[in-house]
Enzyme design. Structure first.
Site, PDB file in Angstrom:
ATOM      1  N   ILE A 482      40.487  36.967  39.287  1.00  0.00           N
ATOM      2  CA  ILE A 482      40.483  35.640  39.922  1.00  0.00           C
ATOM      3  C   ILE A 482      41.893  35.093  39.786  1.00  0.00           C
ATOM      4  CG2 ILE A 482      39.506  33.329  39.896  1.00  0.00           C
ATOM      5  CD1 ILE A 482      37.009  34.553  38.582  1.00  0.00           C
ATOM      6  N   HIS A 483      42.538  34.828  40.892  1.00  0.00           N
ATOM      7  CA  HIS A 483      43.952  34.441  40.880  1.00  0.00           C
ATOM      8  C   HIS A 483      44.118  32.961  41.205  1.00  0.00           C
ATOM      9  CE1 HIS A 483      48.229  35.222  41.083  1.00  0.00           C
ATOM     10  NE2 HIS A 483      48.286  34.614  42.270  1.00  0.00           N
ATOM     11  N   PRO A 484      44.985  32.263  40.498  1.00  0.00           N
ATOM     12  CA  PRO A 484      45.767  32.693  39.322  1.00  0.00           C
ATOM     13  C   PRO A 484      45.090  32.254  38.025  1.00  0.00           C
ATOM     14  CG  PRO A 484      46.719  30.696  40.227  1.00  0.00           C
ATOM     15  CD  PRO A 484      45.465  30.975  41.019  1.00  0.00           C
TER      16      PRO A 484
END
Length: 508
Positions: A482-484
């Protein structure tokens, strides 16, 4: 008939308590003796901690008649608390809340970098924090009482001990027994020191404090974060039992942010000076030299001891470990007496953590009620150390993996990373580090995960499920991050220690 024991101690069976005059605990508003009689219970739980309460409530939910006996002996400083055990009253809950208070101080210092106009010096009010934390703990005490009442579990606020293997009686307590461990052979330790039982219930700031021992890191961390002067005296190894590379990074971070460490030192004397301050004398074990320092408070944080002696387990034939005095149990939590069981911190070889005690209590109740045969699985228990830079882990340490499988069969993937939150505030991220310990042979089963950084507990929880389900390195690499976030760095681990390449993450 089966019984059970727990401080967490539980006792199932048709138990009979003899009629006996019992002096109520001295803090109750009562000047008379109270007669106590309890007949015909299917389950008697001795100890109202996390495991004991979970066992009692589960059994009651399954239709059994249950009683809980719990009594807290005040500390030598007079600190007393209610139902819920160590975690609720003098452990996880107040510790995490005070840790959060310290983290908020760090966020205040970061705020100007994000455009907030914050005064340069923002004072912290210990009294206000302590009152809020203590009020929350008291609400949890009350909540446990209500839950027992709702499930028709009878609660006795008295101390219990064994008469024989089929009888438990309520007794008064003569003299003092200490739950938190006090050091032996140190002059003035008991007279002038406090323990972790007391630190969370102090009304006023402890001021300049030396938390004396390894398990004091969490306390020293939040004290430093609240702007207080904290010194940790470490005789041997910090965070013994944890991965030692991670332990070193934890203490490096703390030292760089203001906590003082006296390594390889042991205290020998504590005395009070005319001005009221405390003078601590200690010895450097390597050089043999002695030194002294003055402090406002001395905190002994050297672990906890099981209160098994007052149970008179020998009367029931229950065996304990000769050194730890913890109760010896088998895989089904049974003691040497078939109808007496022990769960939680009091059981030898069990992790001293709340979630395993809760699960063990529920599973024991289900087995006793014939609802299940499932045993508690103590492998891959996740946990987090709430130091200023949090350390979460699950599974084997690197040392344990090498000892069990051999260095040639272990692969360690690792990375130093910088949380995005640290960038604008220009925080030092030198100790933010992740490593995944795997078997070297494909598909490289994950043996352990170690995460040092913000919100480590939240990150570790999710990966703990994967490791519990037998995740491999290959499967983790196919997991999208899962960014950021900091957690996504786990799914990006590519560099092995064996390669010798720089594990520092660059870019996003």
């Amino acid at each position: 008939a089966p019984w059970a024991c727990s401080p967490q101690t539980c006792l199932p069976g048709r138990l009979r308590w003899p009629r006996r005059r019992v002096q109520p605990p001295h803090w109750q508003a009562s000047g008379s003796h109270a007669g106590v009689r309890a007949d015909g219970y299917d389950l008697l739980v001795i100890g109202g901690g996390s495991g004991g309460l979970a066992c009692a409530k589960e059994a009651a939910q399954l239709g059994k008649k249950v009683a809980v006996v719990d009594y807290v002996e005040p500390s030598p400083r007079g600190t007393r608390w209610g139902l819920g055990g160590t975690c609720v009253n003098v452990g996880c809950i107040p510790k995490k809340l005070m840790h959060q208070a310290a983290l908020l101080g760090g966020m205040i210092r970061d705020a100007p970098h994000y455009g907030w106009e914050v005064p340069p010096l923002v004072p912290h009010d210990w009294r206000k924090m302590a009152e809020a934390v203590q009020n929350h703990v008291k609400s949890l005490n009350w909540g446990h009482r209500v839950q027992l009442q709702d499930r028709k579990v009878k609660y006795f606020n008295i101390k219990a001990s064994f008469v024989n293997e089929h009888m438990v009686c309520g007794v008064t307590k003569d003299g003092k027994e200490v739950r938190a461990r006090w050091p032996e052979g140190i002059e003035g330790a008991l007279e002038y020191g406090i323990t972790s039982d007391d630190i969370f219930w102090l009304k006023e700031s402890p001021g300049k404090t030396p938390p004396l021992a390894d398990v004091a890191l969490e306390c020293a961390g939040f004290l430093t974060g609240l702007g207080l002067d904290a010194t940790v005296m470490v005789r041997s190894i910090p965070l013994r039992g944890f991965d030692q590379q991670m332990s070193s990074l934890v203490t490096e971070y703390m030292a760089s942010h203001g906590t003082r460490f006296l390594r390889g030192c042991t205290p020998s004397r504590v005395g009070r000076l005319p001005d009221g301050q405390l003078q601590v004398t200690w010895e450097d074990l390597a050089s043999g030299k002695k030194d002294v320092g003055t402090f406002d408070t001395v905190l002994w944080a050297i672990g906890r001891v099981p209160e098994t002696r007052s149970l008179h387990l020998e009367n029931a034939g229950v065996n304990t470990h000769p050194n730890s005095q913890k109760i010896l149990v088998d895989a089904g939590e049974a003691t040497s007496v078939p109808h007496i069981y022990a769960i939680g911190d009091v059981a030898e070889g069990r992790p001293e953590l709340t979630p395993p005690a809760v699960m063990a209590g529920k599973l024991l109740a289900r087995r006793l009620c014939g609802q299940s045969s499932d045993l508690m699985d103590y492998d891959n228990v996740p946990t987090t150390v709430f130091t200023p830079l949090e350390y979460g882990c699950v599974g084997l340490s690197e040392e344990e993996a090498v000892a069990r499988h051999g260095e040639e069969h272990v692969e360690v993937y690792h990375a130093y990373y910088k949380p995005l939150e640290f960038t604008v505030a220009e925080r030092d991220a030198s100790q933010c580090y992740i490593k995944m310990v795997c078997l070297r042979e494909p598909p490289q089963l994950v043996l352990g995960l170690h995460f040092l950084g913000p919100n480590a507990g939240e990150v570790t929880q999710g990966f703990a499920l994967g490791i519990k389900c037998g995740a491999s390195y290959a499967q983790v690499m196919r997991t999208l991050g899962i960014h950021p976030t900091c957690a996504e760095e786990v799914a990006k681990l590519r560099i092995t220690k064996r390669s010798g390449l720089d594990p520092t993450v660059t870019g996003c």
